[in-house]
Design a protein around this motif. Structure first.
Motif, PDB file in Angstrom:
ATOM      1  N   ASP A  72       0.864  -1.176   0.000  1.00 26.55           N
ATOM      2  CA  ASP A  72       0.000   0.000   0.000  1.00 26.55           C
ATOM      3  C   ASP A  72       0.903   1.230   0.000  1.00 26.55           C
ATOM      4  OD1 ASP A  72      -2.711   1.217   2.155  1.00 26.55           O
ATOM      5  OD2 ASP A  72      -1.791   2.004   0.328  1.00 26.55           O
ATOM      6  N   LYS A  74       0.296   4.178  -0.721  1.00 28.62           N
ATOM      7  CA  LYS A  74      -0.276   5.391  -0.152  1.00 28.62           C
ATOM      8  C   LYS A  74       0.047   5.466   1.327  1.00 28.62           C
ATOM      9  CE  LYS A  74      -3.932   7.543  -2.684  1.00 28.62           C
ATOM     10  NZ  LYS A  74      -3.217   7.471  -3.914  1.00 28.62           N
ATOM     11  N   GLN A  75      -0.017   4.312   1.935  1.00 27.24           N
ATOM     12  CA  GLN A  75       0.250   4.284   3.360  1.00 27.24           C
ATOM     13  C   GLN A  75       1.716   4.608   3.625  1.00 27.24           C
ATOM     14  OE1 GLN A  75      -0.741   0.550   5.277  1.00 27.24           O
ATOM     15  NE2 GLN A  75       0.032   1.398   7.189  1.00 27.24           N
ATOM     16  N   ASP A  77       3.634   6.286   1.736  1.00 26.39           N
ATOM     17  CA  ASP A  77       3.833   7.702   1.441  1.00 26.39           C
ATOM     18  C   ASP A  77       3.372   8.579   2.597  1.00 26.39           C
ATOM     19  OD1 ASP A  77       2.378  10.319  -0.152  1.00 26.39           O
ATOM     20  OD2 ASP A  77       4.464   9.821  -0.615  1.00 26.39           O
ATOM     21  N   ALA A  78       2.263   8.199   3.181  1.00 26.45           N
ATOM     22  CA  ALA A  78       1.749   8.985   4.308  1.00 26.45           C
ATOM     23  C   ALA A  78       2.756   8.984   5.451  1.00 26.45           C
ATOM     24  CB  ALA A  78       0.412   8.432   4.775  1.00 26.45           C
ATOM     25  N   ARG A 103       9.660   9.684  -1.198  1.00 25.41           N
ATOM     26  CA  ARG A 103       8.318   9.990  -1.676  1.00 25.41           C
ATOM     27  C   ARG A 103       8.177   9.779  -3.174  1.00 25.41           C
ATOM     28  NH1 ARG A 103       4.817  14.737   0.543  1.00 25.41           N
ATOM     29  NH2 ARG A 103       3.182  13.184   0.288  1.00 25.41           N
ATOM     30  N   CYS A 106       7.660   6.253  -3.795  1.00 23.87           N
ATOM     31  CA  CYS A 106       6.303   5.856  -3.417  1.00 23.87           C
ATOM     32  C   CYS A 106       5.330   6.191  -4.527  1.00 23.87           C
ATOM     33  CB  CYS A 106       5.874   6.587  -2.139  1.00 23.87           C
ATOM     34  SG  CYS A 106       6.611   5.932  -0.649  1.00 23.87           S
ATOM     35  N   GLU A 107       5.516   7.396  -5.046  1.00 24.38           N
ATOM     36  CA  GLU A 107       4.634   7.821  -6.122  1.00 24.38           C
ATOM     37  C   GLU A 107       4.768   6.910  -7.324  1.00 24.38           C
ATOM     38  OE1 GLU A 107       4.118  12.147  -7.670  1.00 24.38           O
ATOM     39  OE2 GLU A 107       5.091  12.262  -5.719  1.00 24.38           O
ATOM     40  N   GLN A 109       5.534   3.948  -7.173  1.00 26.87           N
ATOM     41  CA  GLN A 109       5.194   2.613  -6.709  1.00 26.87           C
ATOM     42  C   GLN A 109       6.350   1.638  -6.935  1.00 26.87           C
ATOM     43  OE1 GLN A 109       1.274   1.286  -7.375  1.00 26.87           O
ATOM     44  NE2 GLN A 109       0.541   3.222  -6.553  1.00 26.87           N
TER      45      GLN A 109
END
Lengths: 153, 573
Positions: A72, A74-75, A77-78, A103, A106-107, A109
């Motif tokens: 995940d 998004k997680q 990245d958060a 980051r 993450c973007e 992936q």
């Protein structure tokens, strides 16, 4: 007095090196300025909070990245975003820089890239933690010897 | 006296800004500690909390317990922007946003949602020292409102309040009036408003999308012809709203509607001309109808989007203009009154649209949608009939909009797509409203335009008109601001309704969109924006220009922007 001066000199030099090597930036100096009689251990307290937060976030990221069935991002990245904010609070420049690269992975992936960044961030965090602990120890020694902590601009 | 009214609980009124009661909200414990220390060093009274919900509870418990709120943007339990909205709506306190992310789009979003400032982390103490200005500014405007409202007594009160202010250190003994004038350029603006006898200055009311929708619903229920402030107020059932608030809102609404009427007439005559021009335009505004137009040829709509006329939409719109349009529409046939039936089909087009939107600006989108939301008057527009004509569009408006609200500033193309789509859905004739509406509904996608095009040339023309109308309205500085705020609200509203927006909601939205006219959105947007950023009029005044820079509106407009501005000023209560 000589001992105090010596310790203070050590402290100043060490502080300067930390700044020079990018471990800390001006934000840390700001924190030192905030320290006063009302909160004599302010910087140490803030640093402790930071370490706690860091460890928690790094664990979150590691767990999220370990998910074999699907990461995940998004997680992750958060968490990285939070770590970025946290690192900016004490001026942990190198940690913050890794977060920025983290980051982008993450973007994109990119799990491999993320894992690499996680490693880097963990490494930077431990380095910083050690150095700050050394710095705080010096501070303690100065105070114990009856001196005052010099403010390094 | 002013300070007492402001609710400062601190007894050290004359030591302002010392004792300023600050509520800090941040999920980061490190920052919370640092901010607390910094604020304490500024002699402020600090309360910290790490959860947005907790913050709201604290604020609600003690309505007058805080002077200003500082909140982080990224929080686990609630989006900082949402908190911002709530605080602005319920407590009307100045809110400062903070983030480690300084991306322009984020900052813009903050401003749109009503933040009076946006600080970047790491935050320096000198930045915190000055936050009192936001509180002061708000008080000043409150005072001005009161003065104009209540006349002599309030003036007396405020005068004495200002005397006390004079004692305050921060004014350094300056005369209050001059101190006020010194504060920011907006002072002049406010003074002007104050002295304008026709401006109805009421207590600040934030006409959010939700509120506006309630208003429109009420108006529709009553029947536009028989409507009156008292009836609307009763139907709306909003306890804190006064008859005066509704009256002034209604006045603006009426003006908006009449303006739309006029414009649609004019637009119709322009349709032919516009059509040829538009495609070549390089529209950059969020309503990039131009772009959409260009896209039309490339995309083929896969979805079908049929409208059933919304209720009470009469045909005010002058369909005669349609004569210019070939076959457009057949027309405004009496559409069945009822919920709008919108079939939203997913299509890869929609997806791509969405993606494009992703690049685009969320704020602009929201602005657009918001604009459409602003119009709440259930204008009867022929578009309702139009559904038969079948606008084929792929729409995933909700879906897209959801994406929008978080999207960074979209590129011009995006905006255009959205604008285009909305236009198409809306139907010809009502340019602004339609475009607004369309936007609200979400970026249907280039496809939208496509179907229309295939449908008839006239439709395209209409769309173009809408686009140009929209653009022209956008041009007005006020509009820009409004649109942004509006669309944001609209988006949120839309999102709130959920993807499967019930037809009833949609019809309401459509109505809202319809009503959006050139000036209306501007007015409302302005009003909303003004309300939300009431404490920072300077910021608001600056933003439109900034927005313009960003959006680079360069499309031609049918109407003289100054005309709009004048209207706005009048409506801008």
């Amino acid at each position: 007095m000589d001992v105090v001066n010596q310790l203070q000199r050590q402290f100043i030099d060490y502080s300067a090196s930390l700044h020079r090597e990018g471990f800390l930036d001006d934000q840390f100096t700001q924190l030192q300025k905030l320290q006063d009689d009302n909160s004599p251990d302010f910087v140490v307290e803030v640093a402790s909070l930071f370490f706690e937060d860091c460890e928690k976030l790094i664990n979150n990221m590691a767990r999220a990245l370990e998910q074999q069935q699907g990461v995940d991002f998004k997680q992750v990245d958060a968490s990285v975003h939070q770590l970025k904010g946290s690192s900016s609070s004490i001026g942990a420049m190198r940690v913050k820089d890794v977060c920025i690269a983290f980051r982008s992975f993450c973007e994109a992936q990119n799990r491999e890239g993320c894992l690499r960044c996680l490693q880097q961030v963990t490494h930077e965090y431990s380095l910083l933690k050690n150095k700050l602990q050394t710095l705080f120890r010096l501070q303690q020694q100065i105070l114990a010897a009856g001196g005052s902590i010099p403010v390094v601009e | 006296m002013v300070l007492a009214e402001s609710g400062f609980s601190s007894p050290r009124n004359d030591a302002f800004p010392a004792g300023l009661r600050v509520l800090v909200v941040d999920d980061d414990p490190t920052w919370l500690k640092i901010l607390e220390k910094m604020l304490k060093k500024c002699s402020y009274e600090v309360t910290t909390c790490c959860l947005a919900r907790e913050a709201l509870n604290l604020l609600r418990e003690r309505k007058d317990g805080y002077d200003i709120v500082i909140s982080d943007v990224n929080m686990p339990d609630m989006d900082g922007f949402k908190l911002l909205e709530h605080v602005g709506l319920e407590m009307d306190l100045p809110v400062i946003m903070m983030s480690v992310d300084g991306e322009t789009s984020r900052v813009m979003k903050g401003v749109q949602h009503g933040a009076c400032d946006y600080l970047l982390k790491p935050i320096r103490m000198k930045e915190l020292r000055n936050i009192w200005q936001h509180v002061f500014r708000k008080k000043i405007h409150e005072v001005r409102d009161i003065e104009s409202l209540e006349g002599f007594e309030s003036i007396q009160m405020t005068r004495s309040g200002y005397d006390l202010f004079d004692d305050g250190h921060f004014l350094s003994g300056d005369d209050t009036t001059s101190g006020r004038k010194r504060k920011d350029a907006d002072n002049k603006h406010d003074d002007r408003e104050l002295s304008d006898p026709s401006s109805t200055k009421k207590a600040r009311v934030v006409w959010t999308v939700d509120l506006h929708q309630k208003f429109v619903k009420a108006v529709n229920q009553i029947g536009f012809d028989k409507v009156g402030p008292k009836k609307i107020l009763d139907l709306m059932n909003v306890p804190w709203l006064t008859r005066e608030n509704v009256a002034s809102h209604l006045q603006k609404y009426r003006l908006y509607l009449s303006r739309l009427q006029k414009e649609s007439d004019i637009k119709n005559s322009f349709i032919g001309m516009k059509h040829s021009d538009l495609p070549s335009k390089d529209s950059t505004a969020s309503f990039g109808p131009h772009k959409a137009m260009n896209m039309i040829p490339d995309d083929v709509p896969n979805g079908t989007y049929s409208f059933s006329a919304s209720n009470s939409l009469a045909q005010n719109v002058d369909l005669k203009g349609q004569g210019d349009l070939k076959g457009i529409t057949s027309a405004p046939v009496a559409e069945p009154k009822g919920a709008l039936s919108i079939d939203i089909h997913d299509s890869h087009e929609a997806n791509s649209t969405q993606m494009s939107f992703d690049h685009s600006l969320g704020s602009v989108d929201s602005a657009v949608s918001f604009a459409s939301f602003n119009s709440t008057t259930p204008l009867q527009y022929p578009w309702t009939e139009i559904p038969e004509i079948q606008f084929k569009q792929e729409c995933e408006p909700l879906h897209l909009e959801n994406g929008f609200s978080q999207l960074p500033l979209p590129g011009p193309s995006m905006i255009e797509n959205e604008a285009n789509r909305s236009r198409i859905e809306v139907k010809p004739l009502l340019d602004e409203s339609r475009s607004n509406f369309v936007e609200h509904l979400g970026p249907v996608g280039a496809e939208d335009l496509f179907p229309i095009q295939s449908k008839s040339q006239s439709l395209n023309n209409q769309v173009f008109d809408l686009i140009s109308a929209t653009k022209s309205s956008m041009k007005t500085q006020d509009v820009g601001l409004n649109y942004l705020a509006d669309s944001e609200f609209a988006l949120r509203n839309l999102n709130a309704s959920g993807v499967g927006v019930p037809l009833a909601t949609l019809s309401e939205d459509l109505q809202i969109c319809w009503l959006q006219g050139d000036c209306y959105p501007m007015n409302y947007g302005l009003q909303d924006l003004e309300c939300s950023t009431y404490d920072n009029p300077a910021l608001m005044a600056e933003t439109p220009f900034h927005l313009y820079d960003v959006l680079r509106f360069d499309h031609e407009h049918l109407f003289d922007p100054t005309e709009y501005y004048a209207i706005d000023q009048g409506l801008f209560a």
